[in-house]
Design an enzyme around this catalytic site. Structure first.
Site, PDB file in Angstrom:
ATOM      1  N   GLN A  74       0.957  -0.751  -0.019  1.00  0.00           N
ATOM      2  CA  GLN A  74       0.166   0.150  -0.063  1.00  0.00           C
ATOM      3  C   GLN A  74       1.227   1.595   0.047  1.00  0.00           C
ATOM      4  O   GLN A  74       0.585   2.104  -0.680  1.00  0.00           O
ATOM      5  CB  GLN A  74      -1.155  -0.221   1.685  1.00  0.00           C
ATOM      6  CG  GLN A  74      -1.989  -0.832   0.923  1.00  0.00           C
ATOM      7  CD  GLN A  74      -1.577  -2.262   1.971  1.00  0.00           C
ATOM      8  OE1 GLN A  74      -0.616  -2.777   1.375  1.00  0.00           O
ATOM      9  NE2 GLN A  74      -2.856  -2.816   2.721  1.00  0.00           N
ATOM     10  N   ASP A 101      -5.815   1.440  12.461  1.00  0.00           N
ATOM     11  CA  ASP A 101      -7.173   1.016  12.756  1.00  0.00           C
ATOM     12  C   ASP A 101      -7.293   0.168  14.097  1.00  0.00           C
ATOM     13  O   ASP A 101      -9.036   0.254  14.157  1.00  0.00           O
ATOM     14  CB  ASP A 101      -6.756  -0.930  11.855  1.00  0.00           C
ATOM     15  CG  ASP A 101      -5.910  -0.494  10.695  1.00  0.00           C
ATOM     16  OD1 ASP A 101      -4.958   0.128  10.462  1.00  0.00           O
ATOM     17  OD2 ASP A 101      -7.089  -0.625   9.793  1.00  0.00           O
TER      18      ASP A 101
HETATM   19  O1  MRU Z   1      -5.010  -3.244   5.655  1.00  0.00           O
HETATM   20  P1  MRU Z   1      -5.122  -1.558   5.057  1.00  0.00           P
HETATM   21  O2  MRU Z   1      -4.766  -1.607   3.783  1.00  0.00           O
HETATM   22  O3  MRU Z   1      -6.574  -1.382   5.079  1.00  0.00           O
HETATM   23  O4  MRU Z   1      -4.489  -1.165   6.654  1.00  0.00           O
HETATM   24  C1  MRU Z   1      -4.677   0.242   6.025  1.00  0.00           C
HETATM   25  C2  MRU Z   1      -3.944   0.669   7.429  1.00  0.00           C
HETATM   26  O5  MRU Z   1      -3.162  -0.288   8.455  1.00  0.00           O
HETATM   27  C3  MRU Z   1      -3.978   1.918   7.506  1.00  0.00           C
HETATM   28  O6  MRU Z   1      -2.631   2.653   8.028  1.00  0.00           O
HETATM   29  C4  MRU Z   1      -5.017   2.448   8.560  1.00  0.00           C
HETATM   30  O7  MRU Z   1      -6.041   1.653   7.948  1.00  0.00           O
HETATM   31  C5  MRU Z   1      -5.526   3.596   9.855  1.00  0.00           C
HETATM   32  S1  MRU Z   1      -5.577   4.424   8.017  1.00  0.00           S
HETATM   33  C6  MRU Z   1      -5.874   6.035   8.580  1.00  0.00           C
END
Ligand code: MRU
Length: 370
Positions: free
Chosen positions: A206, A247
């Site tokens: 990501q 999260d």
């Molecule tokens: O697995 P993902 O891409 O949903 O994980 C996203 C993250 O770990 C972000 O750092 C987290 O959601 C914080 S978003 C503002």
């Protein structure tokens, strides 16, 4: 957010609420395409397959998913079934359950024929509040960046502030602005020279795909690095501050974020580099204390580890990404998607209400009623 000169949000209503539009994040950065979600099943599928991802955006998408479910069947048992289906799509981000509960509480007392419209209004309010919270996080984070920049030795004044981030906690992970990236956008717009080290963030990358896409569209100087490079850069004074999203944050200030965040926090601690976590109130789980013991960690497919997705260099922008295999046939993979950084490694929590120490006392100083 700015995509090729046009202001976007990551989620919007279509056909007066008969469908919900989203950006398909599985195709970025190689192709920009939107998708229309017209049913509960399509919404649940979009969250589970990470067409939409990032804790705040998952929450808003889930809220709209309940609206779509209620349009089809506004009865009590359908409401509960839709709640359970959406809540099971991704177990770690607390924003999902928080947003689903908020919509459910809003619609449950109403007669069935009023529920879908009420869900629409509530989901839209959650989306708007997310934008406001993220922008406020940006303002509070900007002041921290300014202080860190000002505290550097005279010979480093005027040099770009070097910020390291992990995963994507930008506008793609929220409705707009982002959490960890909001202060970066605020600093950039305020004319503060800034450079971002972007952890690629295996296995789904990501950072390399989404954070780099965002920063590029916003004109922010950035460099993609492999996940293992951060400690080395910190040892050599090349990181002024680390900032990540989360999260789920426990009431004691433990922070659960994308796998690998914990190792960055350890390296930052060892090198005296400030490690900040940016979050809206919707990411705090007041019901739990010990993040390592109590936060459910999503285990995703081993295929995300043994395979990787990208675009062959010779193929033009706009084509479908392809998947290639990295590991030998038969090798097993294991894919915990998140880890927990204990509060003691966190310099501060940047929220929409200000900056708190990562502790129950710190959080309660901002959220006395919680
Ligand atoms: O697995 P993902 O891409 O949903 O994980 C996203 C993250 O770990 C972000 O750092 C987290 O959601 C914080 S978003 C503002």
């Amino acid at each position: 957010m700015n995509i090729d000169g046009k202001a976007w949000r990551t989620i919007w209503l279509e056909q007066g609420g008969a469908a919900v539009g989203v950006i398909d994040q599985t195709l970025l950065p190689h192709r920009f395409e939107t998708r229309s979600l017209a049913s509960l099943d399509q919404t649940a599928q979009a969250i589970a397959t990470m067409v939409v991802r990032g804790a705040p955006l998952i929450g808003v998408t889930g809220a709209y998913g309940l609206m779509l479910a209620l349009r089809h069947d506004p009865g009590d048992s359908a409401l509960e079934a839709a709640f359970e289906q959406l809540n099971a799509t991704r177990p770690t981000a607390i924003n999902l359950r928080w947003a689903l509960e908020r919509v459910r509480e809003r619609v449950r007392p109403l007669p069935p024929e009023q529920r879908a419209e009420a869900a629409k209004v509530e989901a839209a309010a959650i989306a708007d509040e997310d934008v406001a919270m993220c922008e406020a996080i940006g303002d509070h984070g900007l002041r921290i960046f300014q202080a860190i920049a000002a505290a550097r030795p005279v010979e480093r004044q005027g040099e770009p502030l070097n910020v390291l981030t992990h995963c994507n906690a930008g506008w793609l992970a929220t409705v707009d602005w982002g959490t960890a990236l909001a202060p970066i956008y605020k600093a950039h717009r305020a004319g503060i020279p800034i450079h971002v080290w972007v952890d690629e963030t295996r296995p789904r990358n990501q950072g390399a795909s989404l954070t780099a896409f965002e920063l590029g569209r916003e004109g922010v100087s950035h460099t993609v690095i492999v996940d293992n490079a951060g400690g080395h850069l910190m040892q050599h004074g090349q990181v002024d501050v680390v900032i990540v999203g989360t999260d789920r944050t426990t009431r004691s200030g433990d922070v659960c974020n994308k796998i690998g965040t914990y190792l960055k926090a350890l390296a930052a601690f060892d090198n005296g580099v400030p490690f900040y976590v940016a979050l809206p109130a919707s990411t705090i789980d007041w019901t739990i204390d010990d993040g390592v013991a109590e936060i459910p960690i999503e285990a995703r497919s081993a295929r995300e580890v043994t395979h990787i997705q990208g675009r062959p260099g010779e193929i033009a922008y706009g084509s479908d990404p392809i998947t290639v295999q990295l590991s030998p046939d038969g090798s097993m993979g294991f894919n915990p998607a998140f880890d927990v950084t204990p509060a003691r490694l966190v310099t501060g929590l940047i929220t929409e209400r200000g900056v708190a120490e990562a502790s129950e006392e710190g959080l309660r100083s901002l959220y006395a009623q919680a």
